[in-house]
Design an enzyme around this catalytic site. Structure first.
Site, PDB file in Angstrom:
ATOM      1  N   HIS A  82       0.846  -1.191   0.000  1.00  0.00           N
ATOM      2  CA  HIS A  82       0.000   0.000   0.000  1.00  0.00           C
ATOM      3  C   HIS A  82       0.878   1.236   0.000  1.00  0.00           C
ATOM      4  O   HIS A  82       1.796   1.352   0.798  1.00  0.00           O
ATOM      5  CB  HIS A  82      -0.909   0.025   1.236  1.00  0.00           C
ATOM      6  CG  HIS A  82      -1.803   1.221   1.257  1.00  0.00           C
ATOM      7  ND1 HIS A  82      -3.005   1.251   0.581  1.00  0.00           N
ATOM      8  CD2 HIS A  82      -1.663   2.440   1.811  1.00  0.00           C
ATOM      9  CE1 HIS A  82      -3.568   2.432   0.745  1.00  0.00           C
ATOM     10  NE2 HIS A  82      -2.763   3.188   1.488  1.00  0.00           N
ATOM     11  N   ASP A 161     -14.876   3.629   6.883  1.00  0.00           N
ATOM     12  CA  ASP A 161     -13.826   4.521   6.371  1.00  0.00           C
ATOM     13  C   ASP A 161     -14.351   5.455   5.297  1.00  0.00           C
ATOM     14  O   ASP A 161     -13.912   6.591   5.184  1.00  0.00           O
ATOM     15  CB  ASP A 161     -12.639   3.706   5.842  1.00  0.00           C
ATOM     16  CG  ASP A 161     -11.537   4.629   5.323  1.00  0.00           C
ATOM     17  OD1 ASP A 161     -11.008   5.407   6.134  1.00  0.00           O
ATOM     18  OD2 ASP A 161     -11.244   4.603   4.112  1.00  0.00           O
ATOM     19  N   ARG A 168     -13.532  13.758   6.922  1.00  0.00           N
ATOM     20  CA  ARG A 168     -12.193  14.284   7.226  1.00  0.00           C
ATOM     21  C   ARG A 168     -11.718  15.222   6.129  1.00  0.00           C
ATOM     22  O   ARG A 168     -11.083  16.242   6.381  1.00  0.00           O
ATOM     23  CB  ARG A 168     -11.205  13.126   7.393  1.00  0.00           C
ATOM     24  CG  ARG A 168     -11.384  12.376   8.717  1.00  0.00           C
ATOM     25  CD  ARG A 168     -10.591  11.086   8.702  1.00  0.00           C
ATOM     26  NE  ARG A 168      -9.173  11.325   8.484  1.00  0.00           N
ATOM     27  CZ  ARG A 168      -8.331  10.449   7.911  1.00  0.00           C
ATOM     28  NH1 ARG A 168      -8.775   9.272   7.498  1.00  0.00           N
ATOM     29  NH2 ARG A 168      -7.072  10.749   7.755  1.00  0.00           N
ATOM     30  N   SER A 183      -7.477   4.321   9.061  1.00  0.00           N
ATOM     31  CA  SER A 183      -8.105   4.332   7.738  1.00  0.00           C
ATOM     32  C   SER A 183      -7.389   3.352   6.801  1.00  0.00           C
ATOM     33  O   SER A 183      -8.014   2.507   6.150  1.00  0.00           O
ATOM     34  CB  SER A 183      -8.052   5.759   7.177  1.00  0.00           C
ATOM     35  OG  SER A 183      -8.334   5.782   5.797  1.00  0.00           O
ATOM     36  N   LYS A 187      -8.564  -1.062   5.973  1.00  0.00           N
ATOM     37  CA  LYS A 187      -8.855  -1.567   4.623  1.00  0.00           C
ATOM     38  C   LYS A 187      -7.953  -2.754   4.281  1.00  0.00           C
ATOM     39  O   LYS A 187      -8.383  -3.709   3.637  1.00  0.00           O
ATOM     40  CB  LYS A 187      -8.703  -0.443   3.593  1.00  0.00           C
ATOM     41  CG  LYS A 187      -9.851   0.570   3.676  1.00  0.00           C
ATOM     42  CD  LYS A 187      -9.658   1.751   2.746  1.00  0.00           C
ATOM     43  CE  LYS A 187      -8.691   2.757   3.304  1.00  0.00           C
ATOM     44  NZ  LYS A 187      -8.683   4.057   2.619  1.00  0.00           N
TER      45      LYS A 187
HETATM   46  N1  URA Z   1      -5.218   7.214   2.494  1.00  0.00           N
HETATM   47  C1  URA Z   1      -6.226   6.597   3.145  1.00  0.00           C
HETATM   48  O1  URA Z   1      -6.756   5.607   2.671  1.00  0.00           O
HETATM   49  N2  URA Z   1      -6.637   7.095   4.323  1.00  0.00           N
HETATM   50  C2  URA Z   1      -6.078   8.178   4.874  1.00  0.00           C
HETATM   51  O2  URA Z   1      -6.475   8.566   5.961  1.00  0.00           O
HETATM   52  C3  URA Z   1      -5.026   8.811   4.192  1.00  0.00           C
HETATM   53  C4  URA Z   1      -4.613   8.303   2.997  1.00  0.00           C
END
Ligand code: URA
Ligand code: CA
Length: 438
Positions: A82, A161, A168, A183, A187
């Site tokens: 990621h 999220d 956010r 966050s 995932k």
């Molecule tokens: N990418 C994400 O998926 N979440 C965040 O909070 C910041 C970057």
């Protein structure tokens, strides 16, 4: 318990219990917490912070707010990577096939572009016919058969999220460690992998601009991720200029294919190999970094990495011939060169502005509903430290009738710095952080 109780407790700086965190996360999905209450709590978390225990509880509550994928049917270690987001960051399309060619299973869920950063899904969709919406069974059988599949996050994955990130984004609560950490990790955990390598960017195109903050984010994610019982590690890498030379969806697929053909050396390939090596190490497929790097270089030179990419494209309905004939990818109607206003050395590029320039051409979305144009974008001719002559092209715009060319030019001109002195180059990879380092 009411939403106001939880907001007040965090506002006063106290630690929330797991029950209170689960109540809040559930409330973000079922409507028990209104948007303004969620926003108030997010702001209180930003200002007061969260303990590691609270962050783990928040991560797990978010991961379990929807479907959690069980990849148990697939043998062996399933790895994922990621990136915290960047410009010209096409590493997935290079790393995933190389790692799969080394025999490690890549079961990857990717996202779309966010703000000025590109998204792997949007890039994959520029390949004619490519499907990123495989069912769970199709996904698992593609990984079993080919060792690789890259698909989109379904709406069922960590739905909390979605709600929280959207709030956010409009309440100045994005750059908060426990919120970013929960966050991203929620995932990854919901996507069912055993090992995850994080690519935490630093510099003018990164979520955390300073090196110190980026290292802190990487350490926090590895520490919290490890506390959930999974294998997490992180590389902190440079995003003070675009990573690759191509920015835009089909353009980035082009650069990835060129890299896998052995026709594109440089920062993008170097960072891809470093990430790939870390993935092989965390999957226990190599004992040392040198061994991992030489395995990956072997798959690059033999063409097996490119072959893996073609297999993946074909198994997801796409046209694998793009790897042999890049003109089968969408092409923009017109190209425009941007020339340097003076001579010297390229000394800086504001990465976020370059990302916004590509977005203005149509490579990203200005609003959630907007369509992207797969063909448009930028091809950079220069990197920081390169000499440039007055009037020399440093960037080529690939444009279509819908592109906002004047805005893109203005942003690009503002993003570039030229100096008389050759600047000191920054490292590409600053540090590697593993579970026993945090
Ligand atoms: N990418 C994400 O998926 N979440 C965040 O909070 C910041 C970057
Ligand atoms: Ca160590």
């Amino acid at each position: 318990m009411t939403p106001t109780d939880v907001i007040m407790k965090k506002r006063l700086g106290h630690e929330l219990t797991r029950e209170e965190i689960e109540y809040f996360v559930r409330g973000s999905v079922n409507g028990d917490f209104k948007d303004y209450q969620l926003s108030a709590l997010l702001m209180a978390i930003c200002i007061r912070g969260m303990s590691d225990r609270e962050t783990v509880d928040l991560t797990m509550a978010m991961a379990h707010s929807g479907e959690v994928l069980d990849l148990g049917e697939i043998d062996g270690v399933k790895v994922d990577k990621h990136s915290t987001g960047g410009v010209g960051d096409t590493t997935t399309l290079i790393v995933a096939p190389l790692v799969a060619a080394c025999g490690v299973k890549v079961a990857k869920m990717s996202g779309r572009g966010l703000g000025f950063t590109g998204g792997t899904l949007d890039k994959l969709e520029s390949i004619p016919g490519m499907r990123i919406d495989l069912t769970r069974d199709e996904f698992i059988s593609a990984v079993q058969k080919n060792g690789i599949a890259v698909i989109g996050q379904t709406g069922q994955l960590a739905p909390a999220d979605k709600t929280l990130y959207a709030l956010r984004d409009v309440t100045a609560t994005v750059d908060c460690l426990p919120l970013i950490c929960s966050s991203i990790l929620s995932k990854k955990i919901a996507a069912g992998c055993d090992a995850v390598v994080l690519d935490v960017k630093t510099g003018s195109g990164a979520i955390m601009p300073t090196l110190e903050q980026s290292i802190e984010l990487a350490r926090t994610m590895v520490r919290i991720g490890s506390m959930t019982g999974r294998r997490f590690s992180a590389l902190v890498t440079d995003m003070d200029q675009p990573l690759g030379m191509y920015i835009g969806n089909a353009l980035e697929v082009t650069e990835a294919v060129k890299a896998l053909r052995g026709e594109a050396e440089g920062a993008l390939l170097d960072v891809s190999l470093q990430l790939g090596a870390q993935i092989l190490l965390s999957a226990r497929a190599a004992k040392t970094k040198d061994e991992a790097l030489s395995m990956l270089r072997g798959k690059l030179e033999s063409g097996e990495g490119l072959e893996k990419l073609k297999q993946m494209i074909a198994s997801q309905g796409g046209d694998p011939r793009i790897a042999d004939d890049l003109s089968l990818l969408p092409q923009a109607q017109e190209t425009i060169d941007l020339t340097a206003p003076s001579g010297g050395y390229i000394s800086g590029m504001t990465t976020s502005e370059i990302g916004y320039a590509a977005l203005a051409l149509g490579a990203g979305r200005s609003s959630k509903e907007a369509d992207i144009d797969p063909a448009v974008g930028l091809v950079m001719k220069k990197r920081i430290g390169d000499a440039v002559e007055k009037g020399e092209a440093w960037c080529t715009l690939h444009v279509n009738p819908g592109s906002r060319v004047e805005e893109a030019k203005r942003r690009l001109e503002g993003a570039l710095s030229i100096s008389k002195e050759k600047p000191v180059l920054r490292p590409l990879v600053y540090t590697t952080i593993e579970a026993d380092d945090v």
